[in-house]
Design a protein around this motif. Sequence first.
Motif, PDB file in Angstrom:
ATOM      1  N   GLY A 168      -5.276  12.788  -4.265  1.00 38.36           N
ATOM      2  CA  GLY A 168      -5.440  12.655  -5.609  1.00 38.36           C
ATOM      3  C   GLY A 168      -4.483  13.356  -6.602  1.00 38.36           C
ATOM      4  O   GLY A 168      -4.611  12.919  -7.847  1.00 38.36           O
ATOM      5  N   THR A 169      -3.743  14.323  -5.968  1.00 38.00           N
ATOM      6  CA  THR A 169      -2.884  14.994  -6.731  1.00 38.00           C
ATOM      7  C   THR A 169      -1.524  14.408  -6.486  1.00 38.00           C
ATOM      8  O   THR A 169      -1.133  14.047  -5.214  1.00 38.00           O
ATOM      9  CB  THR A 169      -3.101  16.523  -6.662  1.00 38.00           C
ATOM     10  N   PRO A 170      -0.567  14.590  -7.581  1.00 36.44           N
ATOM     11  CA  PRO A 170       0.795  14.291  -7.153  1.00 36.44           C
ATOM     12  C   PRO A 170       1.539  15.159  -5.847  1.00 36.44           C
ATOM     13  O   PRO A 170       1.046  16.320  -5.908  1.00 36.44           O
ATOM     14  CB  PRO A 170       1.678  14.308  -8.261  1.00 36.44           C
ATOM     15  N   SER A 188       6.943  17.159  -4.419  1.00 34.75           N
ATOM     16  CA  SER A 188       8.308  16.548  -4.689  1.00 34.75           C
ATOM     17  C   SER A 188       8.445  15.383  -3.847  1.00 34.75           C
ATOM     18  O   SER A 188       7.756  14.964  -3.017  1.00 34.75           O
ATOM     19  CB  SER A 188       9.645  17.580  -4.146  1.00 34.75           C
ATOM     20  N   PRO A 189       9.478  14.514  -4.071  1.00 39.69           N
ATOM     21  CA  PRO A 189       9.861  13.316  -3.249  1.00 39.69           C
ATOM     22  C   PRO A 189      10.070  13.711  -1.962  1.00 39.69           C
ATOM     23  O   PRO A 189       9.839  12.913  -1.065  1.00 39.69           O
ATOM     24  CB  PRO A 189      11.167  12.809  -4.084  1.00 39.69           C
ATOM     25  N   TYR A 190      10.544  14.982  -1.506  1.00 43.08           N
ATOM     26  CA  TYR A 190      10.890  15.282  -0.173  1.00 43.08           C
ATOM     27  C   TYR A 190       9.442  15.500   0.315  1.00 43.08           C
ATOM     28  O   TYR A 190       9.355  15.204   1.789  1.00 43.08           O
ATOM     29  CB  TYR A 190      11.601  16.594   0.007  1.00 43.08           C
ATOM     30  N   HIS A 191       8.578  16.162  -0.339  1.00 39.14           N
ATOM     31  CA  HIS A 191       7.309  16.326   0.503  1.00 39.14           C
ATOM     32  C   HIS A 191       6.550  15.220   0.508  1.00 39.14           C
ATOM     33  O   HIS A 191       6.016  14.852   1.821  1.00 39.14           O
ATOM     34  CB  HIS A 191       6.188  17.144  -0.651  1.00 39.14           C
ATOM     35  N   ARG A 192       6.657  14.155  -0.391  1.00 37.56           N
ATOM     36  CA  ARG A 192       5.865  12.766   0.049  1.00 37.56           C
ATOM     37  C   ARG A 192       6.701  12.005   1.292  1.00 37.56           C
ATOM     38  O   ARG A 192       5.927  11.442   1.773  1.00 37.56           O
ATOM     39  CB  ARG A 192       6.300  11.909  -1.409  1.00 37.56           C
ATOM     40  N   ALA A 193       7.876  12.043   1.117  1.00 37.66           N
ATOM     41  CA  ALA A 193       8.671  11.535   2.314  1.00 37.66           C
ATOM     42  C   ALA A 193       8.270  12.301   3.516  1.00 37.66           C
ATOM     43  O   ALA A 193       8.086  11.434   4.591  1.00 37.66           O
ATOM     44  CB  ALA A 193      10.093  11.598   2.174  1.00 37.66           C
ATOM     45  N   MET A 194       8.184  13.398   3.807  1.00 42.54           N
ATOM     46  CA  MET A 194       7.606  14.021   5.039  1.00 42.54           C
ATOM     47  C   MET A 194       6.328  13.777   5.498  1.00 42.54           C
ATOM     48  O   MET A 194       5.921  13.359   6.394  1.00 42.54           O
ATOM     49  CB  MET A 194       7.735  15.645   4.680  1.00 42.54           C
ATOM     50  N   VAL A 195       5.142  13.522   4.480  1.00 39.83           N
ATOM     51  CA  VAL A 195       4.004  13.296   4.692  1.00 39.83           C
ATOM     52  C   VAL A 195       4.083  11.838   5.213  1.00 39.83           C
ATOM     53  O   VAL A 195       3.282  11.154   6.079  1.00 39.83           O
ATOM     54  CB  VAL A 195       3.107  13.354   3.481  1.00 39.83           C
ATOM     55  N   ASN A 196       4.873  11.008   4.457  1.00 41.69           N
ATOM     56  CA  ASN A 196       5.032   9.757   4.670  1.00 41.69           C
ATOM     57  C   ASN A 196       5.333   9.188   6.159  1.00 41.69           C
ATOM     58  O   ASN A 196       5.088   8.385   7.014  1.00 41.69           O
ATOM     59  CB  ASN A 196       5.911   8.945   3.876  1.00 41.69           C
ATOM     60  N   VAL A 197       6.481  10.117   6.459  1.00 37.54           N
ATOM     61  CA  VAL A 197       7.086   9.981   7.898  1.00 37.54           C
ATOM     62  C   VAL A 197       6.249  10.376   8.860  1.00 37.54           C
ATOM     63  O   VAL A 197       5.835   9.668   9.965  1.00 37.54           O
ATOM     64  CB  VAL A 197       8.377  10.651   7.990  1.00 37.54           C
ATOM     65  N   MET A 241       1.034  -1.193  -0.153  1.00 37.63           N
ATOM     66  CA  MET A 241       0.102  -0.009  -0.035  1.00 37.63           C
ATOM     67  C   MET A 241       0.812   1.056   0.069  1.00 37.63           C
ATOM     68  O   MET A 241       1.899   1.375   0.563  1.00 37.63           O
ATOM     69  CB  MET A 241      -1.140  -0.050   1.353  1.00 37.63           C
ATOM     70  N   SER A 242       0.423   2.233  -0.846  1.00 41.02           N
ATOM     71  CA  SER A 242       1.173   3.419  -0.725  1.00 41.02           C
ATOM     72  C   SER A 242       0.782   4.482  -0.073  1.00 41.02           C
ATOM     73  O   SER A 242      -0.568   4.650   0.606  1.00 41.02           O
ATOM     74  CB  SER A 242       1.222   3.987  -2.269  1.00 41.02           C
ATOM     75  N   ILE A 243       1.614   5.334   0.197  1.00 40.21           N
ATOM     76  CA  ILE A 243       1.072   6.842   1.305  1.00 40.21           C
ATOM     77  C   ILE A 243      -0.082   7.397   0.075  1.00 40.21           C
ATOM     78  O   ILE A 243      -1.143   8.039   0.941  1.00 40.21           O
ATOM     79  CB  ILE A 243       2.368   7.637   1.510  1.00 40.21           C
ATOM     80  N   GLU A 244       0.195   7.416  -1.013  1.00 40.85           N
ATOM     81  CA  GLU A 244      -0.946   8.228  -1.646  1.00 40.85           C
ATOM     82  C   GLU A 244      -2.453   7.489  -1.754  1.00 40.85           C
ATOM     83  O   GLU A 244      -3.384   7.786  -1.523  1.00 40.85           O
ATOM     84  CB  GLU A 244      -0.598   8.082  -3.269  1.00 40.85           C
ATOM     85  N   THR A 245      -2.362   5.984  -1.605  1.00 44.84           N
ATOM     86  CA  THR A 245      -3.488   5.300  -1.464  1.00 44.84           C
ATOM     87  C   THR A 245      -4.105   5.560   0.064  1.00 44.84           C
ATOM     88  O   THR A 245      -5.334   5.703   0.402  1.00 44.84           O
ATOM     89  CB  THR A 245      -3.272   3.625  -1.670  1.00 44.84           C
ATOM     90  N   ASP A 246      -3.116   5.419   1.132  1.00 48.07           N
ATOM     91  CA  ASP A 246      -3.722   5.350   2.526  1.00 48.07           C
ATOM     92  C   ASP A 246      -4.532   6.664   2.797  1.00 48.07           C
ATOM     93  O   ASP A 246      -5.393   6.775   3.466  1.00 48.07           O
ATOM     94  CB  ASP A 246      -2.466   5.330   3.394  1.00 48.07           C
ATOM     95  N   ILE A 247      -3.798   7.861   2.081  1.00 49.06           N
ATOM     96  CA  ILE A 247      -4.232   9.189   2.514  1.00 49.06           C
ATOM     97  C   ILE A 247      -5.281   9.513   1.598  1.00 49.06           C
ATOM     98  O   ILE A 247      -5.604  10.782   1.367  1.00 49.06           O
ATOM     99  CB  ILE A 247      -3.195  10.290   2.952  1.00 49.06           C
ATOM    100  N   LYS A 248      -5.536   8.793   0.488  1.00 45.07           N
ATOM    101  CA  LYS A 248      -6.460   8.973  -0.685  1.00 45.07           C
ATOM    102  C   LYS A 248      -6.019  10.447  -1.474  1.00 45.07           C
ATOM    103  O   LYS A 248      -7.027  11.389  -1.492  1.00 45.07           O
ATOM    104  CB  LYS A 248      -7.843   9.202  -0.295  1.00 45.07           C
TER     105      LYS A 248
END
Length: 151
Positions: free
Chosen positions: A10-12, A15-24, A1-8
């Motif tokens: 919708g938009t990318p 940056s990878p840094y933003h994705r990492a921060m939300v994921n952490v 399961m990806s962070i995008e799926t878990d938090i639903k």
Amino acid sequence: MSIETDIKQGTPFKSPYHRAMVNVLYTSNWIANQQAQLLKPSGLTLQQYNVLRILRGQHPSPVKVSDITERMLDKMSNASRLVDKLVLKDLVLRTECPSDRRAVDVIITDAGLTLLKQLDEGIEGLNEEMNDKLTTDEAAKLSELLDRLRA
């Protein structure tokens, strides 16, 4: 399961840094919720559990409330209030420090040690779930990356 799926999402992410921060942040809360569910039957909060573990690590020596504050995982916690609640549950004792009358010494009681021993198995079970998802090397690398992020 990806962070995008878990938090639903919708938009990318920007940056990878933003994705990492939300994921952490999301993963931290996910782990905290698992631990909170494990602690709920014992009537402990995550912060109270953290205080008890700090005290067990120093047992049988007493620990000053100020030292507990420094070692807490959640720096926003009020260690003095947490200790008061643990005193009411007979899990810790609070005494005046003989060498500094302004300081307060805290020591875990036998009841506190017993409760932690009972909780250890459940916490170990949560750790074992990580064993099923990450190799030892991956867990070490993850820890190293998190340490580097905070440096």
